[in-house]
Design an enzyme around this catalytic site. Structure first.
Site, mmCIF file in Angstrom:
data_model
loop_
_atom_site.group_PDB
_atom_site.id
_atom_site.type_symbol
_atom_site.label_atom_id
_atom_site.label_comp_id
_atom_site.label_asym_id
_atom_site.label_seq_id
_atom_site.Cartn_x
_atom_site.Cartn_y
_atom_site.Cartn_z
ATOM 1 N N LYS A 22 0.850 -1.206 0.000
ATOM 2 C CA LYS A 22 0.000 0.000 0.000
ATOM 3 C C LYS A 22 0.881 1.249 0.000
ATOM 4 C CE LYS A 22 -1.736 1.479 4.059
ATOM 5 N NZ LYS A 22 -1.389 2.850 4.431
ATOM 6 N N ASN A 23 1.923 1.241 0.847
ATOM 7 C CA ASN A 23 2.719 2.457 1.039
ATOM 8 C C ASN A 23 3.746 2.688 -0.052
ATOM 9 O OD1 ASN A 23 1.152 2.911 3.221
ATOM 10 N ND2 ASN A 23 2.696 2.381 4.752
ATOM 11 N N ARG A 101 -4.436 10.696 4.454
ATOM 12 C CA ARG A 101 -3.333 11.654 4.557
ATOM 13 C C ARG A 101 -2.372 11.559 3.388
ATOM 14 N NH1 ARG A 101 -1.474 13.695 8.156
ATOM 15 N NH2 ARG A 101 0.637 13.203 7.485
ATOM 16 N N ARG A 130 0.518 14.405 13.030
ATOM 17 C CA ARG A 130 0.927 14.165 11.640
ATOM 18 C C ARG A 130 1.129 15.465 10.850
ATOM 19 N NH1 ARG A 130 -0.850 8.908 10.275
ATOM 20 N NH2 ARG A 130 0.638 8.954 8.578
ATOM 21 N N PRO A 131 1.989 16.391 11.301
ATOM 22 C CA PRO A 131 2.193 17.638 10.555
ATOM 23 C C PRO A 131 2.829 17.373 9.195
ATOM 24 C CG PRO A 131 3.849 17.405 12.268
ATOM 25 C CD PRO A 131 2.870 16.288 12.476
ATOM 26 N N VAL A 132 2.783 18.374 8.313
ATOM 27 C CA VAL A 132 3.442 18.255 7.000
ATOM 28 C C VAL A 132 4.423 19.415 6.797
ATOM 29 C CG1 VAL A 132 1.687 16.873 5.840
ATOM 30 C CG2 VAL A 132 1.457 19.378 5.907
ATOM 31 N N ASP A 133 4.935 19.949 7.924
ATOM 32 C CA ASP A 133 5.846 21.103 7.837
ATOM 33 C C ASP A 133 7.105 20.775 7.041
ATOM 34 O OD1 ASP A 133 6.189 19.399 10.182
ATOM 35 O OD2 ASP A 133 7.885 20.675 10.657
ATOM 36 N N LEU A 134 7.583 19.531 7.112
ATOM 37 C CA LEU A 134 8.822 19.182 6.377
ATOM 38 C C LEU A 134 8.570 19.151 4.872
ATOM 39 C CD1 LEU A 134 10.247 16.374 8.696
ATOM 40 C CD2 LEU A 134 10.705 18.829 8.739
ATOM 41 N N ASP A 315 4.840 0.466 11.922
ATOM 42 C CA ASP A 315 3.597 -0.142 11.422
ATOM 43 C C ASP A 315 3.439 -1.585 11.868
ATOM 44 O OD1 ASP A 315 3.543 1.585 8.209
ATOM 45 O OD2 ASP A 315 3.075 2.215 10.251
ATOM 46 N N ILE A 337 8.205 6.817 16.894
ATOM 47 C CA ILE A 337 7.823 7.556 15.686
ATOM 48 C C ILE A 337 6.568 8.391 15.893
ATOM 49 C CG2 ILE A 337 7.288 7.368 13.224
ATOM 50 C CD1 ILE A 337 10.088 6.321 13.859
ATOM 51 N N ARG A 407 -8.503 -0.498 4.805
ATOM 52 C CA ARG A 407 -7.539 0.450 4.240
ATOM 53 C C ARG A 407 -6.209 -0.224 3.937
ATOM 54 N NH1 ARG A 407 -7.102 5.993 7.274
ATOM 55 N NH2 ARG A 407 -5.838 6.221 5.399
HETATM 56 C C1 EPZ Z 1 4.308 6.882 6.278
HETATM 57 O O1 EPZ Z 1 3.550 7.907 6.887
HETATM 58 C C2 EPZ Z 1 3.381 5.677 6.196
HETATM 59 N N1 EPZ Z 1 2.242 5.995 5.339
HETATM 60 C C3 EPZ Z 1 2.916 5.289 7.597
HETATM 61 O O2 EPZ Z 1 2.120 4.120 7.476
HETATM 62 C C4 EPZ Z 1 4.138 4.958 8.445
HETATM 63 O O3 EPZ Z 1 3.722 4.661 9.765
HETATM 64 C C5 EPZ Z 1 5.095 6.168 8.464
HETATM 65 O O4 EPZ Z 1 5.437 6.530 7.109
HETATM 66 C C6 EPZ Z 1 6.385 5.871 9.222
HETATM 67 O O5 EPZ Z 1 7.023 4.786 8.637
HETATM 68 C C7 EPZ Z 1 2.402 5.933 3.999
HETATM 69 O O6 EPZ Z 1 3.463 5.628 3.490
HETATM 70 C C8 EPZ Z 1 1.178 6.244 3.172
HETATM 71 P P1 EPZ Z 1 6.473 10.176 8.344
HETATM 72 P P2 EPZ Z 1 4.140 9.430 6.900
HETATM 73 O O7 EPZ Z 1 6.403 11.441 7.586
HETATM 74 O O8 EPZ Z 1 4.900 9.682 5.667
HETATM 75 C C9 EPZ Z 1 6.731 13.463 11.728
HETATM 76 C C10 EPZ Z 1 0.239 2.767 7.815
HETATM 77 O O9 EPZ Z 1 -0.227 2.228 8.822
HETATM 78 N N2 EPZ Z 1 6.604 14.438 10.637
HETATM 79 O O10 EPZ Z 1 7.623 9.248 8.105
HETATM 80 O O11 EPZ Z 1 3.016 10.343 7.243
HETATM 81 C C11 EPZ Z 1 5.468 12.636 11.940
HETATM 82 O O12 EPZ Z 1 4.563 13.331 12.776
HETATM 83 C C12 EPZ Z 1 0.731 4.198 7.866
HETATM 84 O O13 EPZ Z 1 0.372 2.204 6.686
HETATM 85 C C13 EPZ Z 1 6.750 15.803 10.925
HETATM 86 O O14 EPZ Z 1 6.979 16.197 12.069
HETATM 87 O O15 EPZ Z 1 5.126 9.345 8.141
HETATM 88 C C14 EPZ Z 1 5.992 11.381 12.579
HETATM 89 O O16 EPZ Z 1 6.169 11.606 13.966
HETATM 90 C C15 EPZ Z 1 0.518 4.807 9.239
HETATM 91 N N3 EPZ Z 1 6.630 16.708 9.917
HETATM 92 C C16 EPZ Z 1 7.372 11.205 11.929
HETATM 93 O O17 EPZ Z 1 7.715 12.481 11.363
HETATM 94 C C17 EPZ Z 1 6.395 16.312 8.613
HETATM 95 O O18 EPZ Z 1 6.317 17.183 7.724
HETATM 96 C C18 EPZ Z 1 7.396 10.182 10.810
HETATM 97 O O19 EPZ Z 1 6.358 10.514 9.904
HETATM 98 C C19 EPZ Z 1 6.255 14.934 8.339
HETATM 99 C C20 EPZ Z 1 6.369 14.015 9.363
#
Ligand code: EPZ
Length: 428
Positions: A22-23, A101, A130-134, A315, A337, A407
């Site tokens: 999926k991911n 998301r 789950r911010p998207v600031d990065l 996950d 995480i 999902r």
């Molecule tokens: C991906 O989510 C996966 N989703 C998640 O799987 C997975 O748990 C996660 O990566 C970690 O491996 C998909 O690939 C669709 P991150 P993502 O950005 O990209 C923080 C599932 O069950 N962060 O690696 O959203 C965030 O809050 C899902 O299949 C910021 O602070 O995860 C988290 O604490 C759940 N700012 C950490 O980084 C940002 O701009 C890792 O998040 C982005 C993230």
């Protein structure tokens, strides 16, 4: 709302076909926006999130052709052909983004190809803010002008994007994917430092290169991209889902028995294999994938800390915690995480598990067995951990709100029933 009813205590024996990840599929589908030619993706899993992404791409104007099994044989997944040669809408609306998301992954491609994108902020979810600031800071480094107002990200790059060095302060899968896709069409070179190394990112990079992108450093935490003027179509097979694989491996481990996971790639899940082996589960590469066996011997408690790849995946945290509830001894599970990914704990406790949570740490003490009970699913991976618990528990377990499961786990009931589980889905 549908629910799943299980009568536990039966060992699993047989074969389960593992689907495409999926991911990996979600960013690969977003990559279709980067070209006006056809992107063909094979081994696509049949999941709710995939349909949501197809709905999102269609409302942008992407032509979608989805058909059945892969005519080229091999993987059992479906084939989708995407063609973004008539994009008439550059907005990803809140009513779709709030459902999934990963919709935010259209931001980089739309901005890179069309110089503009308006994407709803995804908002938080059950497991964290789950911010998207990065994502936003990275795109600004590539020269985009970005405003946030009325819940939307409004990004513009009228003169296109320009390559830059981007160093992520923390590892982010989604931000790495968004910036990688955007950088393929940026002028000059982009370097992504402290990039995420999940196999799904390697799969995306391989597909982008097949589309004419110039990415090096794949599989490392430093990705270098030399921008090109345009990308062309490609034909790409989605890699197998390592989280689905390890989830079913843990199901076999919890119930005893032996299950062959066909289409699985053991090389994608070394951390999970290490923990399961230490807990007393045997895993061996087989002709069609991977065979998991727990031959009667007890399970031993193993401490687990979630980390970015190649560490133990967040996950799989709920699933491995469930496994440890019936292991001999204790296991300390640390979630590094996400800030709220222990919602399965109170539900497991209702089934007799002994788990004490203190901040990011859950101390699990193994019990002789779990007892079936009605429980509530809260998020995708917590839901499946309750299914695992039900498979091993004495008596009947009913898992409510199973739409979370749809999902990320295609055909879960039939896959488990096919291996001897007494499990059924009940619609309202
Ligand atoms: C991906 O989510 C996966 N989703 C998640 O799987 C997975 O748990 C996660 O990566 C970690 O491996 C998909 O690939 C669709 P991150 P993502 O950005 O990209 C923080 C599932 O069950 N962060 O690696 O959203 C965030 O809050 C899902 O299949 C910021 O602070 O995860 C988290 O604490 C759940 N700012 C950490 O980084 C940002 O701009 C890792 O998040 C982005 C993230």
């Amino acid at each position: 709302m549908d629910r799943i009813r299980i009568r536990g205590g039966r060992p699993l024996n047989g074969r389960i076909a593992i689907g495409g990840a999926k991911n990996a599929a979600l960013p690969l589908m977003a990559a279709g926006l980067l070209t006006d030619e056809t992107l063909c993706l094979r081994n696509l899993p049949d999941l709710a999130d995939i349909h949501t992404m197809l709905q999102l791409l269609s409302q942008h104007g992407v032509a979608v052709e989805l058909n059945g099994g892969d005519p080229a044989g091999g993987a059992t997944g479906r084939v989708v052909r995407l063609r973004a040669d008539d994009i008439h809408n550059l907005t990803a609306p809140y009513d779709i983004v709030r459902k999934m998301r990963a919709s935010v992954l259209v931001l980089g491609p739309l901005l890179a190809r069309f110089g503009q994108a308006t994407v709803s902020l995804p908002g938080g979810c059950a497991i964290g803010t789950r911010p998207v600031d990065l994502h936003i800071k990275g795109l600004a480094r590539l020269g985009a002008e970005i405003d946030l107002d009325d819940g939307y990200i409004r990004a513009r790059a009228p003169k296109g994007l320009t390559g830059a060095v981007i160093r992520f302060p923390l590892v982010s899968v989604g931000a790495t994917e968004n910036l990688l896709m955007a950088a393929t069409l940026a002028r000059g070179e982009t370097v992504l430092e402290n990039a995420a190394r999940e196999p799904e990112i390697g799969d995306l990079a391989a597909c982008l290169n097949a589309m004419g992108a110039r990415i090096t450093g794949i599989g490392t935490d430093m990705l270098r991209v030399t921008g090109v003027d345009r990308l062309h179509g490609a034909d790409h097979g989605v890699l197998p889902d390592r989280i689905e694989t390890a989830t079913y491996a843990m199901a076999a481990a919890m119930t005893g028995g032996s299950v062959e996971l066909t289409g699985a790639d053991m090389g994608l899940m070394e951390a999970a294999v290490g923990v399961l082996s230490e807990a007393g589960v045997s895993l061996a590469a087989s002709e069609h994938g991977l065979t998991v066996t727990r031959n009667g011997a007890g399970l031993s408690g193993v401490d687990v800390t979630t980390q970015p790849y190649p560490g133990f995946p967040t996950d799989l945290q709920a699933q491995v915690m469930t496994l440890m509830t019936v292991a001999d001894g204790a296991a300390m599970i640390t979630e590094t995480i996400f800030e709220n990914r222990f919602m399965h704990v109170p539900e497991l406790a209702r089934m007799g598990a002994d788990i004490q949570v203190k901040g990011p740490v859950a101390m699990v003490r193994g019990v002789a067995g779990l007892s079936g009970a009605p429980v509530m699913a809260t998020d995708l991976r917590a839901s499946v951990s309750l299914i695992l618990a039900g498979l091993a528990a004495e008596g009947e377990t009913t898992v409510n709100r199973v739409y979370h499961l749809d999902r990320g786990y295609a055909d879960l009931v039939s896959k488990l029933a096919g291996c001897g589980a007494e499990i059924e889905r009940i619609g309202d």
